[in-house]
Motif scaffolding. Structure first.
Motif, PDB file in Angstrom:
ATOM      1  N   UNK A 192       0.806  -1.194   0.043  1.00 42.43           N
ATOM      2  CA  UNK A 192       0.114  -0.047  -0.034  1.00 42.43           C
ATOM      3  C   UNK A 192       0.945   1.259   0.130  1.00 42.43           C
ATOM      4  N   UNK A 193       0.453   2.229  -0.484  1.00 38.03           N
ATOM      5  CA  UNK A 193       1.113   3.592  -0.732  1.00 38.03           C
ATOM      6  C   UNK A 193       0.997   4.181   0.610  1.00 38.03           C
ATOM      7  N   UNK A 194       1.920   4.786   1.263  1.00 37.84           N
ATOM      8  CA  UNK A 194       1.849   5.516   2.466  1.00 37.84           C
ATOM      9  C   UNK A 194       1.344   6.925   2.550  1.00 37.84           C
ATOM     10  N   UNK A 195       0.544   7.273   3.347  1.00 43.01           N
ATOM     11  CA  UNK A 195       0.174   8.738   3.503  1.00 43.01           C
ATOM     12  C   UNK A 195      -0.957   9.098   2.807  1.00 43.01           C
ATOM     13  N   UNK A 196      -1.650   8.178   2.112  1.00 38.38           N
ATOM     14  CA  UNK A 196      -2.949   8.441   1.298  1.00 38.38           C
ATOM     15  C   UNK A 196      -4.291   7.693   1.947  1.00 38.38           C
ATOM     16  N   UNK A 197      -3.996   7.008   3.124  1.00 40.61           N
ATOM     17  CA  UNK A 197      -5.158   6.491   3.934  1.00 40.61           C
ATOM     18  C   UNK A 197      -5.565   6.960   4.962  1.00 40.61           C
ATOM     19  N   UNK A 198      -6.465   7.181   5.401  1.00 35.68           N
ATOM     20  CA  UNK A 198      -7.448   7.932   6.480  1.00 35.68           C
ATOM     21  C   UNK A 198      -6.578   7.051   7.676  1.00 35.68           C
ATOM     22  N   UNK A 199      -6.691   7.860   8.646  1.00 28.15           N
ATOM     23  CA  UNK A 199      -6.367   7.374  10.145  1.00 28.15           C
ATOM     24  C   UNK A 199      -7.422   6.695  10.798  1.00 28.15           C
ATOM     25  N   UNK A 200      -7.557   5.217  10.945  1.00 27.74           N
ATOM     26  CA  UNK A 200      -8.637   4.560  11.966  1.00 27.74           C
ATOM     27  C   UNK A 200      -7.923   4.554  13.260  1.00 27.74           C
ATOM     28  N   UNK A 201      -9.145   4.946  14.128  1.00 32.08           N
ATOM     29  CA  UNK A 201      -8.676   4.686  15.345  1.00 32.08           C
ATOM     30  C   UNK A 201     -10.055   4.466  16.077  1.00 32.08           C
ATOM     31  N   UNK A 202      -9.975   4.112  17.502  1.00 33.89           N
ATOM     32  CA  UNK A 202     -10.986   3.770  18.252  1.00 33.89           C
ATOM     33  C   UNK A 202     -11.965   4.929  18.732  1.00 33.89           C
ATOM     34  N   UNK A 203     -13.299   5.140  18.727  1.00 33.47           N
ATOM     35  CA  UNK A 203     -14.169   5.887  19.155  1.00 33.47           C
ATOM     36  C   UNK A 203     -15.353   5.260  19.726  1.00 33.47           C
ATOM     37  N   UNK A 204     -16.175   5.973  20.636  1.00 32.31           N
ATOM     38  CA  UNK A 204     -17.235   5.652  21.464  1.00 32.31           C
ATOM     39  C   UNK A 204     -18.576   6.017  20.643  1.00 32.31           C
ATOM     40  N   UNK A 205     -19.214   5.073  20.272  1.00 30.13           N
ATOM     41  CA  UNK A 205     -20.760   5.671  19.775  1.00 30.13           C
ATOM     42  C   UNK A 205     -21.776   5.790  20.972  1.00 30.13           C
TER      43      UNK A 205
END
Length: 73
Positions: free
Chosen positions: A1-14
């Motif tokens: 995969x290319x570096x720097x083009x994908x969004x940052x996925x992280x944990x959130x509370x819904x």
């Protein structure tokens, strides 16, 4: 995969409208943020099967039903 083009996925509370919570991964906000929902599957008529009234102005609904009667059967 290319570096720097994908969004940052992280944990959130819904947080649902009734106060229940669950944790998921998302691109929303920052790590640990809370997403408070105004509409969710527990209260919205699209998911709960709420009754909906159709207004037949000028016979449009009846014309549509007559035009497509038996279509696809």
């Amino acid at each position: 995969m290319k570096q720097g083009i994908h969004p940052d996925y992280h944990t959130i509370k819904v947080v649902m409208t009734d106060g229940t919570e669950f944790t998921t991964r998302s691109t929303y906000g920052k790590d640990g943020d809370a997403l408070h929902l105004d509409i969710d599957p527990k209260c919205h008529p699209a998911w709960t099967g709420g009754s909906q009234q159709l207004l037949d102005r000028g016979g449009r609904i009846s014309k549509f039903k007559d035009k497509f009667k038996g279509f696809g059967l």
